[in-house]
Write a protein that holds these residues in place. Structure first.
Motif, PDB file in Angstrom:
ATOM      1  N   ASP A   1       0.839  -1.205   0.000  1.00 36.46           N
ATOM      2  CA  ASP A   1       0.000   0.000   0.000  1.00 36.46           C
ATOM      3  C   ASP A   1       0.876   1.259   0.000  1.00 36.46           C
ATOM      4  OD1 ASP A   1      -2.677   1.297   0.249  1.00 36.46           O
ATOM      5  OD2 ASP A   1      -1.784   2.027   2.122  1.00 36.46           O
ATOM      6  N   GLY A   2       1.999   1.212   0.727  1.00 34.99           N
ATOM      7  CA  GLY A   2       2.930   2.341   0.731  1.00 34.99           C
ATOM      8  C   GLY A   2       3.501   2.602  -0.656  1.00 34.99           C
ATOM      9  N   VAL A   3       3.822   1.525  -1.383  1.00 31.74           N
ATOM     10  CA  VAL A   3       4.326   1.664  -2.754  1.00 31.74           C
ATOM     11  C   VAL A   3       3.228   2.261  -3.638  1.00 31.74           C
ATOM     12  CG1 VAL A   3       5.066   0.380  -4.809  1.00 31.74           C
ATOM     13  CG2 VAL A   3       6.035  -0.176  -2.567  1.00 31.74           C
ATOM     14  N   GLN A   4       2.006   1.749  -3.490  1.00 30.58           N
ATOM     15  CA  GLN A   4       0.895   2.265  -4.291  1.00 30.58           C
ATOM     16  C   GLN A   4       0.675   3.750  -4.007  1.00 30.58           C
ATOM     17  OE1 GLN A   4      -1.877  -0.803  -2.901  1.00 30.58           O
ATOM     18  NE2 GLN A   4      -2.187  -1.436  -5.031  1.00 30.58           N
ATOM     19  N   THR A   5       0.738   4.132  -2.742  1.00 28.40           N
ATOM     20  CA  THR A   5       0.569   5.536  -2.361  1.00 28.40           C
ATOM     21  C   THR A   5       1.648   6.398  -3.009  1.00 28.40           C
ATOM     22  OG1 THR A   5      -0.468   4.913  -0.270  1.00 28.40           O
ATOM     23  CG2 THR A   5       0.451   7.134  -0.400  1.00 28.40           C
ATOM     24  N   SER A   6       2.884   5.922  -2.980  1.00 33.22           N
ATOM     25  CA  SER A   6       3.990   6.664  -3.595  1.00 33.22           C
ATOM     26  C   SER A   6       3.754   6.886  -5.077  1.00 33.22           C
ATOM     27  CB  SER A   6       5.312   5.913  -3.408  1.00 33.22           C
ATOM     28  OG  SER A   6       5.660   5.846  -2.050  1.00 33.22           O
ATOM     29  N   LEU A   7       3.145   5.901  -5.724  1.00 32.27           N
ATOM     30  CA  LEU A   7       2.960   5.960  -7.177  1.00 32.27           C
ATOM     31  C   LEU A   7       1.774   6.823  -7.606  1.00 32.27           C
ATOM     32  CD1 LEU A   7       3.838   2.253  -7.963  1.00 32.27           C
ATOM     33  CD2 LEU A   7       5.114   4.268  -8.735  1.00 32.27           C
ATOM     34  N   VAL A   8       0.846   7.106  -6.694  1.00 27.71           N
ATOM     35  CA  VAL A   8      -0.318   7.936  -7.042  1.00 27.71           C
ATOM     36  C   VAL A   8       0.136   9.239  -7.694  1.00 27.71           C
ATOM     37  CG1 VAL A   8      -2.175   9.343  -6.045  1.00 27.71           C
ATOM     38  CG2 VAL A   8      -1.940   6.958  -5.383  1.00 27.71           C
ATOM     39  N   CYS A   9       1.125   9.873  -7.091  1.00 28.82           N
ATOM     40  CA  CYS A   9       1.613  11.153  -7.598  1.00 28.82           C
ATOM     41  C   CYS A   9       2.280  10.997  -8.963  1.00 28.82           C
ATOM     42  CB  CYS A   9       2.583  11.755  -6.591  1.00 28.82           C
ATOM     43  SG  CYS A   9       3.096  13.418  -7.031  1.00 28.82           S
ATOM     44  N   VAL A  10       2.917   9.864  -9.202  1.00 31.10           N
ATOM     45  CA  VAL A  10       3.561   9.614 -10.496  1.00 31.10           C
ATOM     46  C   VAL A  10       2.507   9.603 -11.604  1.00 31.10           C
ATOM     47  CG1 VAL A  10       4.868   7.893 -11.841  1.00 31.10           C
ATOM     48  CG2 VAL A  10       5.494   8.368  -9.451  1.00 31.10           C
ATOM     49  N   PHE A  11       1.390   8.937 -11.347  1.00 32.14           N
ATOM     50  CA  PHE A  11       0.312   8.883 -12.349  1.00 32.14           C
ATOM     51  C   PHE A  11      -0.257  10.278 -12.610  1.00 32.14           C
ATOM     52  CE2 PHE A  11      -0.087   4.482 -10.521  1.00 32.14           C
ATOM     53  CZ  PHE A  11       0.425   3.827 -11.624  1.00 32.14           C
TER      54      PHE A  11
ATOM     55  N   ALA B   1       1.158  13.172 -12.070  1.00 32.15           N
ATOM     56  CA  ALA B   1       2.167  14.022 -12.710  1.00 32.15           C
ATOM     57  C   ALA B   1       2.238  13.736 -14.209  1.00 32.15           C
ATOM     58  CB  ALA B   1       3.534  13.804 -12.062  1.00 32.15           C
ATOM     59  N   ALA B   2       2.228  12.460 -14.578  1.00 37.30           N
ATOM     60  CA  ALA B   2       2.306  12.088 -15.992  1.00 37.30           C
ATOM     61  C   ALA B   2       1.076  12.588 -16.742  1.00 37.30           C
ATOM     62  CB  ALA B   2       2.454  10.575 -16.127  1.00 37.30           C
ATOM     63  N   GLU B   3      -0.101  12.426 -16.144  1.00 36.75           N
ATOM     64  CA  GLU B   3      -1.331  12.895 -16.796  1.00 36.75           C
ATOM     65  C   GLU B   3      -1.326  14.416 -16.945  1.00 36.75           C
ATOM     66  OE1 GLU B   3      -4.329   9.321 -15.386  1.00 36.75           O
ATOM     67  OE2 GLU B   3      -4.154  11.102 -14.142  1.00 36.75           O
TER      68      GLU B   3
ATOM     69  N   ALA C   1      -5.165  19.670  -2.863  1.00 33.67           N
ATOM     70  CA  ALA C   1      -4.191  20.700  -3.255  1.00 33.67           C
ATOM     71  C   ALA C   1      -2.767  20.154  -3.123  1.00 33.67           C
ATOM     72  CB  ALA C   1      -4.360  21.959  -2.405  1.00 33.67           C
ATOM     73  N   ALA C   2      -2.518  19.401  -2.051  1.00 31.41           N
ATOM     74  CA  ALA C   2      -1.181  18.830  -1.843  1.00 31.41           C
ATOM     75  C   ALA C   2      -0.799  17.929  -3.014  1.00 31.41           C
ATOM     76  CB  ALA C   2      -1.144  18.044  -0.529  1.00 31.41           C
ATOM     77  N   LEU C   3      -1.735  17.077  -3.432  1.00 37.34           N
ATOM     78  CA  LEU C   3      -1.469  16.194  -4.564  1.00 37.34           C
ATOM     79  C   LEU C   3      -1.269  17.007  -5.846  1.00 37.34           C
ATOM     80  CD1 LEU C   3      -1.133  13.397  -5.780  1.00 37.34           C
ATOM     81  CD2 LEU C   3      -3.629  13.234  -5.946  1.00 37.34           C
ATOM     82  N   GLY C   4      -2.058  18.052  -6.007  1.00 36.18           N
ATOM     83  CA  GLY C   4      -1.913  18.913  -7.188  1.00 36.18           C
ATOM     84  C   GLY C   4      -0.531  19.542  -7.260  1.00 36.18           C
ATOM     85  N   TYR C   5      -0.065  20.074  -6.130  1.00 34.49           N
ATOM     86  CA  TYR C   5       1.272  20.681  -6.109  1.00 34.49           C
ATOM     87  C   TYR C   5       2.362  19.635  -6.355  1.00 34.49           C
ATOM     88  CZ  TYR C   5      -0.631  25.057  -4.215  1.00 34.49           C
ATOM     89  OH  TYR C   5      -1.321  26.229  -4.034  1.00 34.49           O
ATOM     90  N   ALA C   6       2.214  18.462  -5.736  1.00 31.17           N
ATOM     91  CA  ALA C   6       3.214  17.403  -5.921  1.00 31.17           C
ATOM     92  C   ALA C   6       3.233  16.947  -7.386  1.00 31.17           C
ATOM     93  CB  ALA C   6       2.926  16.232  -4.986  1.00 31.17           C
ATOM     94  N   ALA C   7       2.058  16.872  -8.000  1.00 29.94           N
ATOM     95  CA  ALA C   7       1.984  16.493  -9.419  1.00 29.94           C
ATOM     96  C   ALA C   7       2.654  17.548 -10.298  1.00 29.94           C
ATOM     97  CB  ALA C   7       0.534  16.278  -9.842  1.00 29.94           C
ATOM     98  N   GLN C   8       2.482  18.824  -9.946  1.00 31.59           N
ATOM     99  CA  GLN C   8       3.166  19.895 -10.691  1.00 31.59           C
ATOM    100  C   GLN C   8       4.679  19.720 -10.588  1.00 31.59           C
ATOM    101  OE1 GLN C   8       1.860  22.335 -12.667  1.00 31.59           O
ATOM    102  NE2 GLN C   8      -0.143  21.417 -12.338  1.00 31.59           N
ATOM    103  N   ALA C   9       5.153  19.372  -9.388  1.00 34.38           N
ATOM    104  CA  ALA C   9       6.586  19.096  -9.223  1.00 34.38           C
ATOM    105  C   ALA C   9       6.991  17.955 -10.151  1.00 34.38           C
ATOM    106  CB  ALA C   9       6.901  18.745  -7.767  1.00 34.38           C
ATOM    107  N   GLY C  10       6.131  16.951 -10.239  1.00 36.06           N
ATOM    108  CA  GLY C  10       6.399  15.811 -11.111  1.00 36.06           C
ATOM    109  C   GLY C  10       6.496  16.197 -12.579  1.00 36.06           C
ATOM    110  N   THR C  11       5.664  17.158 -13.013  1.00 31.58           N
ATOM    111  CA  THR C  11       5.736  17.587 -14.421  1.00 31.58           C
ATOM    112  C   THR C  11       7.092  18.215 -14.715  1.00 31.58           C
ATOM    113  OG1 THR C  11       4.793  19.823 -14.096  1.00 31.58           O
ATOM    114  CG2 THR C  11       3.231  18.020 -14.565  1.00 31.58           C
TER     115      THR C  11
END
Length: 192
Positions: free
Chosen positions: A92-102, A104-106, A137-147
């Motif tokens: 579950d920790g790995v899955q949580t880590s990957l949420v932001c990767v998805f 960010a890519a989208e 908002a936290a996920l949004g900002y983290a995804a922006q970092a990912g872009t």
């Protein structure tokens, strides 16, 4: 040239990793166990990096790319069938880590890299939003970092040192895998 739908990632590939985790004694303090979990995470990030690279190279259009990312997300974030509660928490920790990767890519495919700020700026904003319990908002900002990471900016892992452990630190782990995958998208061999 059309790509077969399983070229980037498959349910069977994910299940092979899960079966290995089921079969092995997993101790997060043990280096081999930690490496197995990291390889599981890196393998998914590599698939996402290859999809984004295919998009950047014009091999996939936006719709196809988002569909491919969605397919991988569906495989990786689906419920995992593991009876061992500790192993389930680790996966579950790995899955949580990957949420932001998805995300960010989208976001990268739909809108390109974030225009203002640095990876660190966005992750600081993500941590602030998490502290205020605004997880969207936290996920949004983290995804922006990912872009920005997809676009070639560096993620300095020291940014995570000052943060309280939580979702943002989990997402930073995923972004670290994404950064490694973007710079060296070689397949992690399942038998390593």
């Amino acid at each position: 040239m059309s790509n077969p739908p399983t070229e980037f990632y498959s349910e069977e590939r994910w299940q092979n990793w899960i079966d290995r985790i089921k079969d092995e004694d997993i101790d997060p303090e043990d280096e081999d166990s930690a490496r197995l979990l990291l390889n599981l995470q890196d393998d998914t990030a590599i698939a996402i990096a290859k999809i984004v690279a295919a998009y950047d190279d014009g091999e996939l259009d936006e719709e196809e790319t988002l569909a491919e990312i969605g397919d991988v997300r569906e495989i990786v974030l689906s419920e995992v069938d593991i009876d061992d509660e500790e192993k389930l928490i680790l996966v579950d920790g790995v899955q949580t880590s990957l949420v932001c990767v998805f995300f960010a890519a989208e976001e990268y495919v739909a809108n390109g890299p974030a225009e203002d700020g640095t990876v660190g700026d966005y992750l600081s904003a993500a941590a602030d939003a998490e502290a205020e319990e605004d997880l969207d908002a936290a996920l949004g900002y983290a995804a922006q970092a990912g872009t920005l990471i997809i676009d070639g900016q560096e993620l300095d892992m020291t940014v995570a040192e000052d943060l309280e452990y939580g979702l943002v630190t989990e997402w930073i782990n995923g972004l670290d895998s994404l950064q490694s995958a973007m710079s060296d998208p070689e397949v992690v061999e399942e038998d390593e």
